[in-house]
Design a protein around this motif. Structure first.
Motif, PDB file in Angstrom:
ATOM      1  N   LEU A  86       0.816  -1.219   0.000  1.00 22.23           N
ATOM      2  CA  LEU A  86       0.000   0.000   0.000  1.00 22.23           C
ATOM      3  C   LEU A  86       0.852   1.272   0.000  1.00 22.23           C
ATOM      4  CD1 LEU A  86      -2.919  -1.034   2.391  1.00 22.23           C
ATOM      5  CD2 LEU A  86      -2.852  -1.051  -0.109  1.00 22.23           C
ATOM      6  N   ASN A  87       2.025   1.216   0.629  1.00 23.40           N
ATOM      7  CA  ASN A  87       2.894   2.400   0.650  1.00 23.40           C
ATOM      8  C   ASN A  87       3.486   2.709  -0.724  1.00 23.40           C
ATOM      9  OD1 ASN A  87       2.578   2.981   3.418  1.00 23.40           O
ATOM     10  ND2 ASN A  87       4.090   1.434   3.971  1.00 23.40           N
ATOM     11  N   GLU A  88       3.452   1.734  -1.627  1.00 17.26           N
ATOM     12  CA  GLU A  88       3.999   1.916  -2.976  1.00 17.26           C
ATOM     13  C   GLU A  88       2.892   1.960  -4.034  1.00 17.26           C
ATOM     14  OE1 GLU A  88       7.193   2.372  -3.380  1.00 17.26           O
ATOM     15  OE2 GLU A  88       7.790   1.882  -1.325  1.00 17.26           O
ATOM     16  N   LYS A  89       1.654   2.061  -3.600  1.00 18.96           N
ATOM     17  CA  LYS A  89       0.509   1.878  -4.498  1.00 18.96           C
ATOM     18  C   LYS A  89       0.534   2.808  -5.710  1.00 18.96           C
ATOM     19  CE  LYS A  89      -4.529   1.725  -4.287  1.00 18.96           C
ATOM     20  NZ  LYS A  89      -5.704   1.950  -3.433  1.00 18.96           N
ATOM     21  N   GLN A  90       0.810   4.081  -5.487  1.00 24.46           N
ATOM     22  CA  GLN A  90       0.775   5.030  -6.608  1.00 24.46           C
ATOM     23  C   GLN A  90       1.830   4.692  -7.662  1.00 24.46           C
ATOM     24  OE1 GLN A  90       0.909   8.931  -4.615  1.00 24.46           O
ATOM     25  NE2 GLN A  90      -1.115   9.328  -5.493  1.00 24.46           N
ATOM     26  N   ARG A  91       3.036   4.375  -7.193  1.00 23.82           N
ATOM     27  CA  ARG A  91       4.105   4.031  -8.145  1.00 23.82           C
ATOM     28  C   ARG A  91       3.777   2.726  -8.872  1.00 23.82           C
ATOM     29  NH1 ARG A  91      10.074   4.215  -6.188  1.00 23.82           N
ATOM     30  NH2 ARG A  91       9.305   3.135  -4.342  1.00 23.82           N
ATOM     31  N   LEU A  92       3.220   1.765  -8.137  1.00 22.84           N
ATOM     32  CA  LEU A  92       2.874   0.480  -8.760  1.00 22.84           C
ATOM     33  C   LEU A  92       1.805   0.674  -9.842  1.00 22.84           C
ATOM     34  CD1 LEU A  92       2.812  -1.944  -5.684  1.00 22.84           C
ATOM     35  CD2 LEU A  92       4.534  -1.825  -7.488  1.00 22.84           C
ATOM     36  N   GLU A  93       0.889   1.612  -9.613  1.00 23.04           N
ATOM     37  CA  GLU A  93      -0.149   1.877 -10.626  1.00 23.04           C
ATOM     38  C   GLU A  93       0.487   2.396 -11.912  1.00 23.04           C
ATOM     39  OE1 GLU A  93      -2.806   4.462  -8.518  1.00 23.04           O
ATOM     40  OE2 GLU A  93      -4.045   2.802  -7.769  1.00 23.04           O
ATOM     41  N   GLN A  94       1.562   3.170 -11.774  1.00 17.60           N
ATOM     42  CA  GLN A  94       2.294   3.645 -12.953  1.00 17.60           C
ATOM     43  C   GLN A  94       3.048   2.497 -13.625  1.00 17.60           C
ATOM     44  OE1 GLN A  94       2.146   6.759 -14.355  1.00 17.60           O
ATOM     45  NE2 GLN A  94       0.517   7.006 -12.831  1.00 17.60           N
ATOM     46  N   PHE A  95       3.698   1.674 -12.801  1.00 17.60           N
ATOM     47  CA  PHE A  95       4.456   0.537 -13.345  1.00 17.60           C
ATOM     48  C   PHE A  95       3.542  -0.442 -14.082  1.00 17.60           C
ATOM     49  CE2 PHE A  95       7.535   1.031  -9.509  1.00 17.60           C
ATOM     50  CZ  PHE A  95       8.175   2.093 -10.152  1.00 17.60           C
ATOM     51  N   ALA A  96       2.316  -0.607 -13.572  1.00 15.14           N
ATOM     52  CA  ALA A  96       1.384  -1.584 -14.164  1.00 15.14           C
ATOM     53  C   ALA A  96       1.003  -1.196 -15.590  1.00 15.14           C
ATOM     54  CB  ALA A  96       0.131  -1.700 -13.298  1.00 15.14           C
ATOM     55  N   LEU A  97       1.125   0.092 -15.906  1.00 17.61           N
ATOM     56  CA  LEU A  97       0.797   0.560 -17.261  1.00 17.61           C
ATOM     57  C   LEU A  97       1.894   0.191 -18.260  1.00 17.61           C
ATOM     58  CD1 LEU A  97      -0.488   4.164 -16.376  1.00 17.61           C
ATOM     59  CD2 LEU A  97      -1.890   2.154 -16.936  1.00 17.61           C
ATOM     60  N   GLN A  98       3.075  -0.170 -17.732  1.00 16.40           N
ATOM     61  CA  GLN A  98       4.237  -0.367 -18.602  1.00 16.40           C
ATOM     62  C   GLN A  98       4.518  -1.836 -18.924  1.00 16.40           C
ATOM     63  OE1 GLN A  98       7.344   1.559 -16.353  1.00 16.40           O
ATOM     64  NE2 GLN A  98       6.122   3.408 -16.066  1.00 16.40           N
ATOM     65  N   THR A  99       3.592  -2.721 -18.552  1.00 15.06           N
ATOM     66  CA  THR A  99       3.834  -4.146 -18.786  1.00 15.06           C
ATOM     67  C   THR A  99       2.522  -4.845 -19.159  1.00 15.06           C
ATOM     68  OG1 THR A  99       4.852  -6.138 -17.846  1.00 15.06           O
ATOM     69  CG2 THR A  99       3.478  -4.820 -16.361  1.00 15.06           C
ATOM     70  N   SER A 100       2.622  -6.133 -19.459  1.00 14.48           N
ATOM     71  CA  SER A 100       1.426  -6.895 -19.848  1.00 14.48           C
ATOM     72  C   SER A 100       1.150  -7.996 -18.829  1.00 14.48           C
ATOM     73  CB  SER A 100       1.639  -7.538 -21.222  1.00 14.48           C
ATOM     74  OG  SER A 100       2.632  -8.558 -21.128  1.00 14.48           O
TER      75      SER A 100
END
Length: 335
Positions: A279-293
């Motif tokens: 949860l502490n990394e949620k915002q960054r993970l949401e960005q990372f999730a856009l960059q992969t399949s």
């Protein structure tokens, strides 16, 4: 800390419901085998059953009052008619069981009832287990035996056949999260911890463990450099990872933490935001999730699971991690 009936009923409702009915109807078996994962309340329930039998003022005929002298003495492990047998070193030996049998032969010191709990019953030597069989084959109506194990398959079939087996279910992550938060653990940290253990005490230890806090940072850093180039990833392994994850169990935990990042990315892609644990990394993970399949994430998770398997097969840890990093950057699995 001693757990009351009400507390344990939240953790193991089916088990407690069964014992409530059995105690009220006075139909306790002479021997039980409590089996289930560590941290599911097996030993606590064994103590609770003993208190139910010896309590001077049971509530509603089954629930220990926790205030009488017998309840207090059982909680403090100093009641003369309640016996606990635990491994002496790595195993429970024949001599320990023999001493227990000598206690079986005596009348109860303060009552007719006697209760014996054998913790880690799977660690009995074959001689010790065979010695115990005599008691289980010729039970006294006033004697209750409770065997506790996490490894049912390690117990002699002849012993299993003489016990009523009670299965303890793992603590659900939701239940554990609430328990951790009640104990003061940060609500953003609790979901991650609940994915790594079913044990409340172990979860509390992790929440205050500096090594574990640092481990999370290193794992997140490794994921971030994976998206750059292989050289930087290998440097991160040398400068951070190998210095922190030195032991086999530490490396295993590091791989679990890494796997949870990829799971979070997949949950985000699937729209299951409520299942994210970093949860502490949620915002960054949401960005990372856009960059992969999703396909690539699936391959990467398979690669981490393969690495865990190879770790337990005693592959060289440094070679294992270097191979894993290269495979994660390719998005393919181990050959």
């Amino acid at each position: 800390m001693t757990k009351t009936w009400d507390v344990l009923e939240e953790i193991q409702p089916t088990v407690l419901r069964m014992f409530k009915n059995t105690i009220i109807k006075d139909r306790l078996a002479h021997a039980y085998l409590f089996e289930g994962m560590r941290g599911t309340g097996k030993k606590d329930v064994a103590i609770l059953i003993a208190k139910s039998l010896f309590c001077e003022s049971p509530i509603d005929g089954y629930k220990p009052c926790e205030g009488c002298i017998n309840c207090k003495r059982i909680n403090n492990r100093n009641h003369p008619d309640i016996h606990f047998l635990e491994p002496d070193g790595l195993s429970i030996k024949k001599q320990q069981v023999k001493q227990l049998q000598e206690e079986f032969a005596k009348a109860g010191v303060e009552s007719k009832q006697k209760v014996y709990t054998i913790v880690h019953a799977d660690k009995m030597t074959t001689n010790a287990a065979n010695s115990l069989l005599k008691f289980l084959e010729e039970p006294s109506s006033q004697t209750l035996a409770i065997l506790i194990t996490e490894q049912t398959q390690q117990i002699l079939p002849t012993i299993l056949s003489r016990c009523q087996i009670i299965s303890f279910q793992p603590l659900s992550p939701k239940n554990l999260i609430e328990k951790l938060v009640e104990k003061g653990v940060d609500r953003n940290s609790a979901p991650l911890i609940a994915q790594l253990t079913n044990n409340l005490d172990e979860g509390l230890e992790l929440s205050s463990d500096d090594w574990f806090a640092q481990a999370q940072k290193i794992v997140v850093k490794l994921y971030e450099v994976l998206k750059k180039n292989s050289l930087e990833s290998l440097v991160t392994l040398q400068e951070d990872w190998f210095l922190h994850f030195k032991e086999k169990d530490q490396l295993d935990r590091g791989l679990d933490l890494l796997l949870l990042i990829f799971k979070d990315l997949l949950y985000i892609q699937l729209g299951k935001i409520e299942q994210v644990v970093y949860l502490n990394e949620k915002q960054r993970l949401e960005q990372f999730a856009l960059q992969t399949s999703g396909r690539r994430l699936s391959d990467q998770m398979t690669a981490i699971l393969d690495a865990k398997r190879k770790l337990h097969a005693n592959m060289n840890p440094q070679l294992l991690m270097e191979q894993l990093v290269l495979k994660l950057q390719e998005g393919s699995t181990f050959v």
